[in-house]
Design an enzyme around this catalytic site. Structure first.
Site: not given
Ligand code: PLP
Length: 375
Positions: A35, A133, A267, A315
Site C-alpha cells: 500500500k 478500529r 526566512y 519550499m
Molecule cells: C499496513 C498493514 C500491515 C503492515 O504493517 P507493518 O507494520 O508495516 O508491517 C499489516 N496489516 C494491515 C491490516 C495493515 O494495514
C-alpha cells in the site's frame, strides 16, 4: 531526469529483507503489504520483485491500486484493505481482487455482482479483537462467516485481525489478542467445518517480536523496506540478521557561498552566522517532503561527513553549513536519507526531527520524488 533530487531504491536490499522475513516465518505464506505505493518504494516494482521471490499475496488500500497491479502482470491474490463502494464491484470481479470485508451489505453486494458476471470472488473477513478500529465485532463474525459460506459465488479466502501495539515487544496486548483470535475466530471456524483459507494477524512488529502470531500467513510491510516498527530500538535489538534500509534520497549542491559573521540566513533569519561560514544551497525543501520541521535540526551527508541544516527549510531550498567539511564543490552529491561513505542518515533519525515515525518519512520522501532502481 530533469530533477536534482532522486530517491534511489536498492533492489538488493529489498531482496535481502524479503529473505530475512522468509527465514523467520519459514513455511508460512507471506502477504507483502505494498500500500501507499510500497511505502514510497514503488508499488509495482516492489510487488513484481516480491512475487518473483515467492510472495503468496499482496495488500493494498484501494481497488484502483489492485487494478494497477493486475495490469502490471501480478497474478497472486491481491487484498483490498479499505473497503469497496458499489461502483467498484465491476473492477473487483473483472480483475479478480480479494476484498477485506467487515459487514453483510458488502457481502450481499459482492455475491450479486459475482453471480451476475458468473465469477467467484474470494473474500477475507476482518475482525476487531482489540485494535479498536476497522473490522466486524466478534459477535457479528459467525453471521458473516455463515453468509460467505451460503451466498453464491463467494469463497472464504481468509480471516484476519490487526494489532494496535505489536511494535512494543514488552506489551501484553499482542499475546492476548492472539489468544482471543484463536478462541473466538479460528476455533469457531474449525467447529464449523474449517476450510481452505488463511488465518492472518501478524504485521512487522508481530513477525519480529511475537512468534505465536505467525499463524499460516503473515503481512509484513515496513520490515520489507528495511526498517523496524519501533525505530532505533528495533535496530539495536537486532534479533535476526539485520534489515537493510532500501531507500536513499539524494540532492546536489547548486550554490556555495562564503559569508561573514553576523549574516541572517533565510526566512525569519532563524539562524545567524556566528563565524565565517561556507554555506551550501540544496534544491530541496518541504514540497519534496523534506519538511520545515527539519529547520535548524536536520543533518545531511556531503563527502561522507555530516553537515547541519541551518535556517528554515523553505519550499524548494535548504541551506547547510559546510564550513567544517573541507573541500566541497558545486554539484557534489548530498545525501538526505541513507548512506554515504561510512556515515548514514536513517528514516528514524529524520522521524525524530519531524516528530513522526519512520513509516511517514518513507511515504513522504518516496512518494514526492522521482525514483530510480539500482541493484
Ligand atoms: C499496513 C498493514 C500491515 C503492515 O504493517 P507493518 O507494520 O508495516 O508491517 C499489516 N496489516 C494491515 C491490516 C495493515 O494495514
Amino acid at each position: 531526469m530533469g530533477s536534482c533530487n532522486c530517491v534511489e531504491i536498492n533492489r538488493t536490499a529489498l531482496r535481502h529483507n524479503f529473505e530475512v522475513c522468509h527465514n523467520i516465518v519459514r513455511d508460512n505464506a507471506i502477504l507483502a503489504m505494498v500500500k501507499a505505493n510500497g511505502y514510497g518504494h514503488g508499488m509495482v516494482e516492489c510487488a513484481s520483485l516480491f512475487e518473483a521471490m515467492g510472495a503468496a499475496a499482496f495488500g493494498v488500500a484501494e481497488t484502483a491500486e489492485g487494478v494497477e497491479l493486475r495490469q502490471a502482470g501480478i497474478t497472486k491474490p491481491i487484498l483490498i484493505f479499505t473497503g469497496v463502494l458499489p461502483e467498484m464491484l465491476d473492477l473487483i470481479v473483472k480483475y479478480a481482487l480479494s476484498p477485506v470485508v467487515v459487514d453483510d451489505d458488502c457481502l450481499s453486494m459482492l455475491s450479486s455482482k459475482a453471480l451476475a458476471l458468473q465469477r467467484e470472488i474470494a473474500v477475507h473477513i476482518k475482525v476487531d479483537v482489540g485494535m479498536g478500529r476497522q473490522g466486524c465485532s466478534v459477535c457479528d463474525f459467525s453471521h458473516l462467516f455463515a453468509m460467505v459460506n451460503s451466498l453464491p459465488n463467494l469463497k472464504l479466502a481468509g480471516v484476519l485481525a490487526h494489532f494496535p501495539m505489536s511494535d512494543d515487544c514488552g506489551n501484553k496486548s499482542t499475546g492476548e489478542i492472539t489468544k482471543k483470535f484463536f478462541r473466538e475466530i479460528v476455533n469457531r471456524c474449525e467447529e464449523d467445518g474449517g476450510g481452505d483459507y488463511y488465518s492472518h494477524v501478524a504485521n512487522s512488529g508481530a513477525i519480529l517480536y511475537f512468534p505465536e502470531t505467525r499463524l499460516d500467513m503473515v503481512r509484513p510491510g515496513l520490515m520489507l523496506y528495511g526498517y523496524y516498527p519501533d525505530g532505533e530500538a528495533g535496530r539495536n535489538r537486532s534479533l535476526y540478521p539485520s534489515l537493510k534500509p532500501v531507500m536513499r534520497f539524494t540532492s546536489r549542491i547548486i550554490q556555495l557561498r562564503d559569508l561573514e559573521t553576523g549574516v541572517g540566513l533565510g526566512y525569519g533569519h532563524t539562524a545567524v552566522t556566528s563565524r565565517k561560514t561556507k554555506l551550501a544551497l540544496l534544491p530541496v525543501g518541504y514540497a519534496d517532503g523534506y519538511l520545515r520541521s527539519m529547520s535548524n535540526k536536520g543533518e545531511v551527508l556531503i563527502r561522507g561527513k555530516r553537515a547541519p541544516v541551518v535556517g528554515r527549510v523553505s519550499m524548494n531550498i535548504t541551506m547547510v553549513d559546510v564550513t567544517d567539511i573541507g573541500s566541497v564543490s558545486k554539484d557534489d552529491e548530498v545525501v538526505l536519507l541513507g548512506q554515504q561513505g561510512n556515515e548514514e542518515i536513517t528514516a528514524d533519525e529524520i522521524a525524530v526531527h519531524m516528530g513522526t515515525i519512520n513509516y511517514e518519512v518513507l511515504c513522504l520522501l518516496g512518494n514526492l520524488n522521482n525514483r530510480r532502481y539500482i541493484d
